[in-house]
Design an enzyme around this catalytic site. Sequence first.
Site, short mmCIF file in Angstrom:
data_model
loop_
_atom_site.label_atom_id
_atom_site.label_comp_id
_atom_site.label_asym_id
_atom_site.label_seq_id
_atom_site.Cartn_x
_atom_site.Cartn_y
_atom_site.Cartn_z
N ASP A 77 -7.03 4.17 -4.50
CA ASP A 77 -7.70 4.04 -3.20
C ASP A 77 -8.31 5.43 -2.96
O ASP A 77 -8.56 6.15 -3.94
CB ASP A 77 -6.70 3.63 -2.09
CG ASP A 77 -7.39 3.19 -0.80
OD1 ASP A 77 -7.86 2.05 -0.74
OD2 ASP A 77 -7.48 4.00 0.15
N LYS A 114 0.87 -1.19 0.00
CA LYS A 114 0.00 0.00 0.00
C LYS A 114 0.90 1.22 0.00
O LYS A 114 2.04 1.15 0.44
CB LYS A 114 -0.86 0.01 1.27
CG LYS A 114 -2.10 0.86 1.15
CD LYS A 114 -3.23 0.09 0.51
CE LYS A 114 -4.44 0.94 0.23
NZ LYS A 114 -5.59 0.10 -0.18
P1 NDP Z 1 -12.92 7.68 -2.99
O1 NDP Z 1 -11.83 8.66 -2.82
O2 NDP Z 1 -13.49 7.46 -4.33
O3 NDP Z 1 -14.12 8.03 -2.01
C1 NDP Z 1 -13.90 8.12 -0.64
C2 NDP Z 1 -15.21 8.51 0.03
O4 NDP Z 1 -15.10 8.37 1.44
C3 NDP Z 1 -15.59 9.96 -0.21
O5 NDP Z 1 -16.97 10.07 -0.18
C4 NDP Z 1 -14.94 10.65 0.98
O6 NDP Z 1 -15.52 11.89 1.32
C5 NDP Z 1 -15.18 9.65 2.08
N1 NDP Z 1 -14.13 9.79 3.08
C6 NDP Z 1 -12.81 9.59 2.89
N2 NDP Z 1 -12.12 9.84 4.01
C7 NDP Z 1 -13.03 10.22 4.91
C8 NDP Z 1 -12.94 10.60 6.26
N3 NDP Z 1 -11.76 10.64 6.91
N4 NDP Z 1 -14.10 10.90 6.88
C9 NDP Z 1 -15.29 10.85 6.23
N5 NDP Z 1 -15.43 10.50 4.95
C10 NDP Z 1 -14.32 10.19 4.31
O7 NDP Z 1 -12.35 6.32 -2.36
P2 NDP Z 1 -12.88 4.83 -2.56
O8 NDP Z 1 -14.34 4.81 -2.77
O9 NDP Z 1 -11.99 4.18 -3.54
O10 NDP Z 1 -12.53 4.20 -1.14
C11 NDP Z 1 -13.47 4.11 -0.08
C12 NDP Z 1 -13.03 3.01 0.91
O11 NDP Z 1 -13.00 1.76 0.20
C13 NDP Z 1 -11.64 3.19 1.49
O12 NDP Z 1 -11.64 2.66 2.81
C14 NDP Z 1 -10.76 2.31 0.62
O13 NDP Z 1 -9.59 1.88 1.28
C15 NDP Z 1 -11.72 1.14 0.37
N6 NDP Z 1 -11.44 0.30 -0.79
C16 NDP Z 1 -11.31 0.83 -2.04
C17 NDP Z 1 -11.09 0.01 -3.12
C18 NDP Z 1 -11.02 0.53 -4.52
O14 NDP Z 1 -10.90 -0.29 -5.43
N7 NDP Z 1 -11.10 1.82 -4.76
C19 NDP Z 1 -10.91 -1.43 -2.95
C20 NDP Z 1 -11.13 -1.90 -1.61
C21 NDP Z 1 -11.37 -1.05 -0.58
P3 NDP Z 1 -14.72 13.24 0.96
O15 NDP Z 1 -14.85 13.39 -0.52
O16 NDP Z 1 -15.41 14.30 1.75
O17 NDP Z 1 -13.30 13.01 1.42
O1 2IT Z 2 -7.93 -1.70 -0.68
C1 2IT Z 2 -7.89 -2.20 -1.84
O2 2IT Z 2 -8.03 -3.41 -2.02
C2 2IT Z 2 -7.69 -1.29 -2.97
N1 2IT Z 2 -7.63 -0.08 -2.78
C3 2IT Z 2 -7.51 -1.85 -4.36
C4 2IT Z 2 -6.11 -2.34 -4.56
C5 2IT Z 2 -5.76 -2.75 -5.97
O3 2IT Z 2 -4.58 -3.05 -6.18
O4 2IT Z 2 -6.63 -2.79 -6.84
#
Ligand code: NDP
Ligand code: 2IT
Length: 448
Positions: free
Chosen positions: A161, A121
């Site tokens: 992420d 990561k």
């Molecule tokens: P994005 O940046 O697309 O969206 C993040 C969302 O979460 C936004 O709505 C953001 O609001 C909110 N957010 C982030 N940090 C905070 C915080 N500290 N407090 C409140 N709201 C917060 O990210 P993703 O959708 O990709 O990721 C969301 C979650 O999913 C994370 O935990 C990530 O690790 C996990 N994840 C993502 C994967 C992927 O493929 N993208 C895979 C597996 C897990 P704001 O815009 O106001 O910051």
């Molecule tokens: O938390 C996760 O699994 C991710 N943000 C996706 C990682 C990846 O390599 O696609």
Amino acid sequence: MESIKFVLDRDPHEREFHQAVSEVVESIQPVLDKNPQYRREAILERIVEPERVIVFRVPWVDDQGQVHVNRGFRIQMNSAIGPYKGGLRFHPSVNLSILKFLAFEQVFKNALTSLPMGGGKGGSDFDPKGKSDNEVMRFCQSFMAELFRHIGPDTDVPAGDIGVGAREIGYLFGMYKKLAREFTGVLTGKSLNWGGSLVRPEATGYGCTYFAAEMLATKGQSLEGKTCLVSGSGNVAQYTIEKLIELGAKPVSCSDSSGYVYDPAGFTREKLNFLMKLKNAMRGRVKLYVEQYPEATFVPADPALGYNPLWNHKADCAFPSATQNEINERDAKNLVGNGIQVVSEGANMPTTPDGVNIFLEHRILYGPGKAANAGGVSVSGLEMSQNSMRLNWPREEVDKRLKTIMKNIHKMCKETAEQYGAPGNYVTGANIAGFVKVVDSMIDQGVV
Ligand code: NDP
Ligand code: 2IT
């Protein structure tokens, strides 16, 4: 229980990392007791120590000519079953503890996918919010100017992420290609025109919904007609909502760091299109949703409350899809009190340990992040395969593979939990299944 004192002593300030390690160590006690070799091989001590941590300066110039300095990181946690693989997070809260917890979780998650990927990561405390495209580009270029020497398609393959989506992956890839003089699958989440995979944008949200459907199927139920609470409004939340609508469920909420939207009538395709435009093209705040759809309400975030009212609505299922520790003990009690049946974690470690205990005590269907959100990295693995073969699978093919992977992860977690005397406990199942695969691979490869 096995002590993690050595972890606490070595890095006393890494709160999130300790939280992630404690949960896994608690689950794997029966495995350690059954296999004395693991203690002799110091498997626990080895698995919590990253193989490599890279920390670097990221200087960049804003549109006014002012120079800024951020900190860049890449944690290369474990390469026992494949090249390091895991996302990059750009968010002001990013620090070593958060990235080490994410890298640690990623190791077990990737093992569950059945694809050959190790865990890593990275990211930066850079905040993309309010920055122009050119500022984001210059930041990404500076970040990659250092990172490029540490990664490669068979070494370490980053992805997105929080705060890293298609735009950032494009800028990062452009700079990598220029410096490495190679067009390779060094990043996943690429755009379709230049090596991306169909269904990668949707994969985490879709996968998390498939996992919830699998859990419900063990009780002879489906998502159809279920009221669902979703947090976040980024990549994971958007495609969770999309799949829920498609499967006949009723998603009623979304959020960002400024607060949450509650739409009791449920999101429709049209409303979701508006949300996607608002978040992705306009990069706006969810609050604007209620101006377009006045039947919905917006509740501003209030950390002083000590709980998040989003989790205090009546619902059947919850899909936390924003960030770590967004459901505390009180939120978990509120969910249970309101009759929640399913919690499927789109985010990584969104529930505090006390919250997890509430879910387990009440025997709800609780899918921990490392199992439920593994769909994203799984399709990243499929993107790597397609890049290596230099061809693209059609949408149906990728989605079919994603569904099969999520089904298998569910089955593996369920059966492992039963085997270790904890039927229905997906935390035990995910931790043990992931752990055994990784540590047996480490032992095969000697002390390295
Ligand atoms: P994005 O940046 O697309 O969206 C993040 C969302 O979460 C936004 O709505 C953001 O609001 C909110 N957010 C982030 N940090 C905070 C915080 N500290 N407090 C409140 N709201 C917060 O990210 P993703 O959708 O990709 O990721 C969301 C979650 O999913 C994370 O935990 C990530 O690790 C996990 N994840 C993502 C994967 C992927 O493929 N993208 C895979 C597996 C897990 P704001 O815009 O106001 O910051
Ligand atoms: O938390 C996760 O699994 C991710 N943000 C996706 C990682 C990846 O390599 O696609």
